[in-house]
Scaffold this motif. Structure first.
Motif, short mmCIF file in Angstrom:
data_model
loop_
_atom_site.label_atom_id
_atom_site.label_comp_id
_atom_site.label_asym_id
_atom_site.label_seq_id
_atom_site.Cartn_x
_atom_site.Cartn_y
_atom_site.Cartn_z
N ALA A 107 53.80 31.19 36.03
CA ALA A 107 54.20 32.21 36.29
C ALA A 107 53.21 33.24 37.12
N VAL A 108 53.43 34.10 37.86
CA VAL A 108 52.60 34.79 38.72
C VAL A 108 53.03 36.35 38.38
N ASN A 109 52.13 37.34 38.35
CA ASN A 109 52.23 38.56 38.16
C ASN A 109 51.43 39.60 39.21
N PRO A 110 51.82 39.87 40.49
CA PRO A 110 50.82 40.56 41.41
C PRO A 110 51.20 42.03 41.09
N ALA A 111 50.20 42.56 39.94
CA ALA A 111 50.81 44.05 39.54
C ALA A 111 49.95 44.99 40.54
N LEU A 112 50.64 45.96 40.76
CA LEU A 112 50.11 47.27 41.41
C LEU A 112 49.71 48.38 40.53
N GLU A 113 48.84 49.05 40.74
CA GLU A 113 48.21 50.16 39.61
C GLU A 113 48.09 51.29 40.45
N ARG A 114 48.48 52.55 39.75
CA ARG A 114 48.12 53.87 40.44
C ARG A 114 47.81 54.76 39.23
N THR A 115 46.51 55.50 39.43
CA THR A 115 46.21 56.41 38.35
C THR A 115 46.64 57.64 38.86
N TRP A 116 47.11 58.40 37.74
CA TRP A 116 47.72 59.75 37.88
C TRP A 116 46.68 60.93 37.53
N HIS A 117 45.78 60.57 36.35
CA HIS A 117 44.91 61.48 36.26
C HIS A 117 43.55 60.74 36.11
N GLY A 118 42.62 60.97 36.64
CA GLY A 118 41.22 60.50 36.23
C GLY A 118 40.29 60.18 37.69
N PRO A 119 39.20 59.70 37.57
CA PRO A 119 38.34 59.33 38.73
C PRO A 119 39.08 58.41 39.96
N ASP A 120 39.79 57.54 39.55
CA ASP A 120 40.55 56.55 40.52
C ASP A 120 41.82 57.04 41.26
N VAL A 121 42.12 58.59 40.89
CA VAL A 121 43.04 58.84 41.67
C VAL A 121 43.15 58.61 43.19
N ASN A 122 41.78 58.93 43.65
CA ASN A 122 41.60 58.79 45.03
C ASN A 122 41.59 57.48 45.60
N LEU A 123 41.39 56.37 44.91
CA LEU A 123 41.23 55.07 45.07
C LEU A 123 43.02 54.49 45.82
N GLY A 124 43.90 55.35 45.33
CA GLY A 124 45.08 55.11 45.61
C GLY A 124 45.74 53.81 44.70
N ILE A 125 46.52 52.82 45.64
CA ILE A 125 47.11 51.82 44.89
C ILE A 125 46.04 50.61 44.48
N GLY A 126 45.96 50.32 43.21
CA GLY A 126 44.98 48.85 43.00
C GLY A 126 45.88 47.86 42.94
N PHE A 127 45.16 46.63 42.78
CA PHE A 127 45.75 45.50 42.93
C PHE A 127 45.09 44.53 41.86
N SER A 128 46.01 44.28 40.71
CA SER A 128 45.50 43.71 39.51
C SER A 128 46.41 42.42 39.12
N PRO A 129 46.48 41.14 39.90
CA PRO A 129 47.13 40.16 39.80
C PRO A 129 46.80 39.26 38.45
N ALA A 130 47.80 38.75 37.88
CA ALA A 130 47.70 37.74 36.76
C ALA A 130 48.58 36.53 37.08
N ALA A 131 48.15 35.27 36.46
CA ALA A 131 48.81 34.01 36.64
C ALA A 131 48.79 33.14 35.57
N LYS A 132 49.60 32.32 35.29
CA LYS A 132 49.56 31.18 34.44
C LYS A 132 50.00 29.98 34.83
N ILE A 133 49.30 28.94 34.35
CA ILE A 133 50.32 27.50 34.62
C ILE A 133 49.90 26.78 33.27
N SER A 134 50.88 26.13 32.76
CA SER A 134 50.78 25.43 31.45
C SER A 134 51.76 24.21 31.54
N TYR A 135 51.20 23.36 30.58
CA TYR A 135 51.90 22.06 30.35
C TYR A 135 52.47 21.76 28.92
#
Length: 267
Positions: free
Chosen positions: A154-182
């Motif tokens: 499974a892959v989760n290429p998440a995009l993140e956006r701050t509405w209130h806080g110091p990271d507002v000016n960073l715009g869209i953040g990229f926080s991927p997650a992934a899993k492989i199992s057997y």
């Protein structure tokens, strides 16, 4: 129905939140909770080695115990809504309410016959400034997964956006997650989970400032109605808590459903 799902996808991609943090450490599968069913989960995460000091008024993470209640209600065969209650317990602070999030999600129905599972989660919520500088956030999480024999990914290429806080000016953040199992047996599945926060999608942070976590993890398939996952994670970068132990236990409750559940992955 196709037009409704596609409209939701494009509307959601117009915005995006600061990620899961150390409260809900989980790689999502594409499946949604069935209609007339409720999934109740408890996420327990302990930071064995983390940040030991207050930074800009934010509480340290070292030896913090995070307990998160997640309640997910199936709406129909292609959508669900989840709700989170985040808490933290730590020496000197006691038990603290951290915040709440709500998470609607839609998926591509199985009858469409796609070769992979596909769904889209959007999560919005509030967290107290003592625990996160960014108090209001929005996350868009595309999800793609596949079961191929005993292998699962499974892959989760998440995009993140701050509405209130110091990271507002960073715009869209990229926080991927992934899993492989057997699937080693019908009851035991083991694999690797990966979580990261690379910073702004237009200005990727240096490796030193990135957050990355690697979790060897085990899933116990004791029943279609139960979900059990646990793992131990290491954070190899300076900006990441270095050792975290996590566990998830979930129970599915059916309201008037008579059909049996197939083996499912964590939604």
């Amino acid at each position: 129905m196709k037009s409704i799902i596609l409209a939701f996808v494009f509307a959601s991609l117009a915005c995006a939140a600061r990620g899961q943090g150390n409260y809900e450490i989980q790689v999502y599968g594409a499946e949604t909770v069935a209609p007339r069913s409720t999934m109740l989960e408890l996420h327990s995460n302990f930071t064995a080695v983390g940040q030991k000091y207050y930074v800009n008024g934010q509480a340290p993470t070292n030896h913090a115990e995070h307990e998160t209640i997640e309640i997910t209600q199936g709406i129909n065969d292609w959508s669900e809504v989840g709700f989170y209650i985040f808490t933290s317990e730590q020496r000197g602070l006691g038990v603290q309410w951290v915040g709440d999030h709500i998470r609607p999600r839609v998926r591509v129905p199985e009858k469409w016959g796609w070769p992979v599972g596909v769904s889209l989660s959007t999560e919005v919520g509030y967290q107290r400034a003592k625990f996160s500088d960014d108090t209001w956030t929005w996350e868009i999480r595309p999800i793609v997964d596949k079961q191929a024999g005993r292998w699962y990914w499974a892959v989760n290429p998440a995009l993140e956006r701050t509405w209130h806080g110091p990271d507002v000016n960073l715009g869209i953040g990229f926080s991927p997650a992934a899993k492989i199992s057997y699937d080693f047996t019908k009851q035991i599945t083991a694999g690797i989970e990966y979580y990261a926060d690379y910073g702004s999608i237009t200005n990727i942070a240096s490796l030193h400032d990135q957050q990355q976590q690697i979790f060897p993890a085990v899933d116990l398939n004791v029943s279609p109605d139960w979900e059990i996952n646990f793992g131990v994670g290491v954070g190899p970068t300076a900006a990441t808590d270095h050792w975290i132990v996590k566990g998830i236990i979930g129970r599915r409750f059916d309201w008037g459903r008579s059909d049996s559940h197939p083996k499912t992955r964590q939604p």
